[in-house]
Write an enzyme that holds these catalytic residues in place. Structure first.
Site, short mmCIF file in Angstrom:
data_model
loop_
_atom_site.label_atom_id
_atom_site.label_comp_id
_atom_site.label_asym_id
_atom_site.label_seq_id
_atom_site.Cartn_x
_atom_site.Cartn_y
_atom_site.Cartn_z
N GLU A 51 11.76 -0.12 -4.48
CA GLU A 51 11.47 0.36 -5.85
C GLU A 51 12.72 0.40 -6.74
OE1 GLU A 51 9.33 4.07 -5.71
OE2 GLU A 51 7.45 3.01 -5.42
N GLU B 163 2.59 0.26 -0.70
CA GLU B 163 2.44 1.70 -0.41
C GLU B 163 1.17 2.19 -1.08
OE1 GLU B 163 5.88 3.94 -1.47
OE2 GLU B 163 7.28 2.54 -0.56
C1 GLA Z 1 7.61 5.78 -3.68
C2 GLA Z 1 8.71 5.42 -2.69
C3 GLA Z 1 8.50 6.02 -1.34
C4 GLA Z 1 8.05 7.47 -1.44
C5 GLA Z 1 6.76 7.50 -2.25
C6 GLA Z 1 6.22 8.91 -2.34
O1 GLA Z 1 6.58 4.86 -3.64
O2 GLA Z 1 8.80 4.02 -2.50
O3 GLA Z 1 9.75 5.99 -0.64
O4 GLA Z 1 9.05 8.21 -2.08
O5 GLA Z 1 7.05 7.05 -3.56
O6 GLA Z 1 4.92 8.89 -2.91
#
Ligand code: GLA
Length: 666
Positions: free
Chosen positions: A142, A312
């Site tokens: 991210e 995710e």
């Molecule tokens: C983001 C990050 C993860 C985690 C999630 C929590 O997507 O990539 O590492 O912190 O948020 O929801």
């Protein structure tokens, strides 16, 4: 279409791993992602590399018939590295340093950090180059999360000056492009340009836009270090990155060429709270907004005009939004189906097991902290079974929605109204398409638009002759084009053209903008369209038709009677210009008329929260509300999952067209 999970073996005793991996395999998972935050575990001391633990985890995954997706661990450099190279840290506009102690504590333009990145990525890539169980990689994690795309440090200052020199050649061209006579901002050399640090009043809009462009491209440039080294080690691997929802500063289109796969991280109940104006409804707190999530699916599919992954997927309650409600019963399954319907080929849940330590203890996993199954596990297990039967072609959308971060940045630099917000404006039209069960690719204006019968261009703000020409040729060939407020109002340097808006689009639109205004709720905000009166919000224009027909007019207010919506036949196609930010009724009316002209199949207007999404001859009926809904489908439609009554937070799938669906008024 399969399901997977994000796993952190380093968080758990080694003797637990076997059982974890067995349970993943039992649930029918295909991919397991690991290692994005593991640098201090991989290199506990400078130069001491420990990767055997990760190799063991990868082997376990492979032995159970699954594949590993590994991550380069650069989102969290270890403390010894920060102490050794404190210059890698970012700075705020006022000079405050973003210290170690959380994550994303590095600057994309730090030469020292780029060198450390080369070193650790090379070590990992070489170690796993011949490992048969690694399917591909995610670079870092991210980019830009916690607002870390933009930095105001001295490394960025030097890199920005070089970026400007490459872009403009000489400083007089820069002065001309930006318009630096204003407020005595003339520059004698690129050396006089600093990052837009803390000032008493607002920054020059052209300088700010270029700084946003430079910052986004710095991340792309940094990412190329990872992709180049990974491909050198094994060019059979796919290389991906996981982007974020409704995220402003990280431009996925600028990354697209250098990634094999676009993925993103979907947290519906969080997004409904922390990146949309207004309060989330009760149903949105339980399942999110299907059009907010759907538009991100379609953006990350449109970025390369190919299938994407959800890297995710929200697994249950999450820690970071204002509130952390439990999702509705079945929501974790609903989200995975919704993603696949929008073109995802894989959906990985974040994370396997609720973590007992650190900043995310209040973030669910598929398993509870004691390892017992949590609510999401049962949903994931069921979904994996339901999806395993499907092998789908990519989404084939008839409609394109144009999206460009430069337009987002330029209109956010000068919003002209406290409630101007690019994603929300765009989503007004996107939601109208989705309520009519139409699939749309969200694509950059420079992408190939030849396959679309209709093109919606929300706030296409920065327009040059080349873009205007490309759109003209599409419409001449028969496409329907819908342009909205503030389109063509600026050139690509974020300056007003020396002609009225819509600038180079004027021939295409067949009208110009005589006046614009931003309008709070105290003022008259009504237009007449097709015999009806509708409301609008935030921003309005008074149009002066010049070849186009006025099909909508302002009602009341200072602009009473002035043209608000125009239609212009251009070649074999038409251009509609909607010069107000429409409330949903008007957005539906204008979009439905465009779909009719474009002969794009569409359903009756579905209610908020109920959506029909077609992919490869199958239609998903997704119900993001707490009320069951009864639908009617063609007699020859075959139900694969569920049936005509779609329960609360439920998904059903039939073989047939989405446009043929109707709500059962029984
Ligand atoms: C983001 C990050 C993860 C985690 C999630 C929590 O997507 O990539 O590492 O912190 O948020 O929801």
């Amino acid at each position: 279409m399969t399901v997977g999970v994000c796993y952190f073996p380093e968080h758990w005793p080694r003797e637990r791993w076997e059982r974890d991996v067995e349970q993943m395999a039992e649930a029918g998972f295909s991919y397991v992602r690991m290692a994005e935050f593991s640098w201090s575990r991989i290199e506990p001391e400078p130069g001491e590399i420990e990767l055997s633990w990760l190799e063991e985890a990868v082997s376990l995954i492979g032995d159970h018939g699954m594949e590993a997706v590994l991550c380069t661990p650069t989102a969290t450099p270890p403390k010894w590295l920060v102490d050794k190279e404190p210059g890698i840290l970012q700075e705020e506009p006022d000079g405050t340093t973003r210290q170690y102690g959380s994550r994303r504590h590095y600057c994309f333009n730090s030469p020292e950090y780029r060198e450390q990145t080369r070193r650790i990525v090379s070590v990992m890539a070489e170690r796993f180059a011949d490992n048969p169980h690694v399917a591909g990689w995610q670079t870092d994690n991210e980019y830009g999360c916690h607002e870390t795309i933009r930095c105001w440090c001295d490394d960025c200052a030097a890199a920005f000056r070089e970026w400007l020199s490459d872009a403009y050649g000489d400083v007089e061209s820069l002065n001309e492009a930006w318009g630096t006579t204003f407020w005595s901002q003339h520059l004698r050399s690129f050396d006089e340009v600093d990052p837009p640090r803390h000032t008493a009043a607002e920054h020059h809009p052209s300088r700010l836009l270029d700084y946003y462009r430079f910052s986004a491209e710095s991340a792309v440039d940094y990412n190329a270090i990872h992709t180049e080294l990974l491909r050198e080690a094994n060019d059979d691997w796919f290389v991906a990155h996981n982007f974020m929802g409704d995220f402003d500063s990280c431009d996925v289109y600028r990354f697209a060429d250098d990634l094999d796969l676009i993925t993103w991280d979907s947290y519906p109940t969080g997004f409904a709270q922390d990146r949309r104006p207004g309060a989330a409804s009760a149903d949105e707190l339980r399942a999110g907004d299907p059009d907010q999530v759907g538009m991100n699916h379609d953006l990350y599919r449109g970025a390369k005009q190919q299938p994407f992954w959800v890297m995710e997927q929200q697994p249950g309650d999450v820690n970071w939004p204002p509130y952390a409600p439990q999702p509705g019963e079945g929501a974790m399954r609903l989200w995975a189906h919704h993603a696949v319907a929008h073109g995802a080929d894989e959906v990985l849940y974040f994370r396997w097991r609720r973590c007992r330590e650190g900043q995310e203890q209040y973030h669910a996993g598929l398993r509870k902290q004691d390892g017992s199954p949590d609510r999401g596990y049962r949903d994931a297990d069921r979904t994996a079974t339901e999806l395993a039967e499907l092998d789908l072609d990519p989404v084939d959308a008839d409609v394109a929605v144009l999206h460009d971060y430069d337009n987002l940045w330029a209109t956010s630099i000068q919003p002209h109204a406290p409630d101007w917000e690019y994603w929300t404006h765009m989503r007004q039209y996107y939601a109208a398409l989705r309520a009519r069960s139409v699939q749309a690719d969200v694509v950059h204006p420079d992408w190939d638009l030849s396959g679309y019968d209709a093109i919606v261009a929300p706030a296409l703000h920065l327009v040059d002759e080349e873009l205007a020409g490309a759109l003209e040729s599409r419409v001449e060939d028969g496409a329907e084009l819908l342009l909205t407020v503030r389109s063509g109002a600026k050139d690509t340097s974020n300056k007003l053209p020396d002609v009225p808006a819509p600038g180079p689009l004027a021939d295409l639109v067949g009208a110009t903008v005589d006046q614009h205004e931003s309008v709070p709720e105290q003022l008259d905000r009504r237009v007449s369209y097709d015999g009806e009166t509708y409301g609008y919000r935030t921003f309005a224009e008074w149009l002066a038709p010049d070849g186009a027909t006025a099909v909508g007019s302002h009602v009341g207010g200072v602009g009473d009677g002035r043209a608000a919506v125009t239609e212009h036949e251009f070649g074999a196609g038409h251009v509609t210009y909607c010069g107000v930010w429409p409330e949903s009724g008007l957005a539906d009316a204008v979009v439905a008329d465009m779909l009719e002209r474009a002969d794009v199949p569409h359903s009756e207007r579905l209610p908020t929260g109920v959506r029909a999404t077609q992919r490869d001859g199958y239609t998903w009926v997704t119900n993001f509300t707490s009320d069951p809904v009864a639908v009617t489908v063609p007699d020859d439609a075959r139900w694969l999952v569920g049936g005509e009554t779609v329960g609360a937070f439920d998904a059903a799938v039939y073989e047939g067209a989405a446009a043929d669906l109707s709500l059962d008024q029984r």
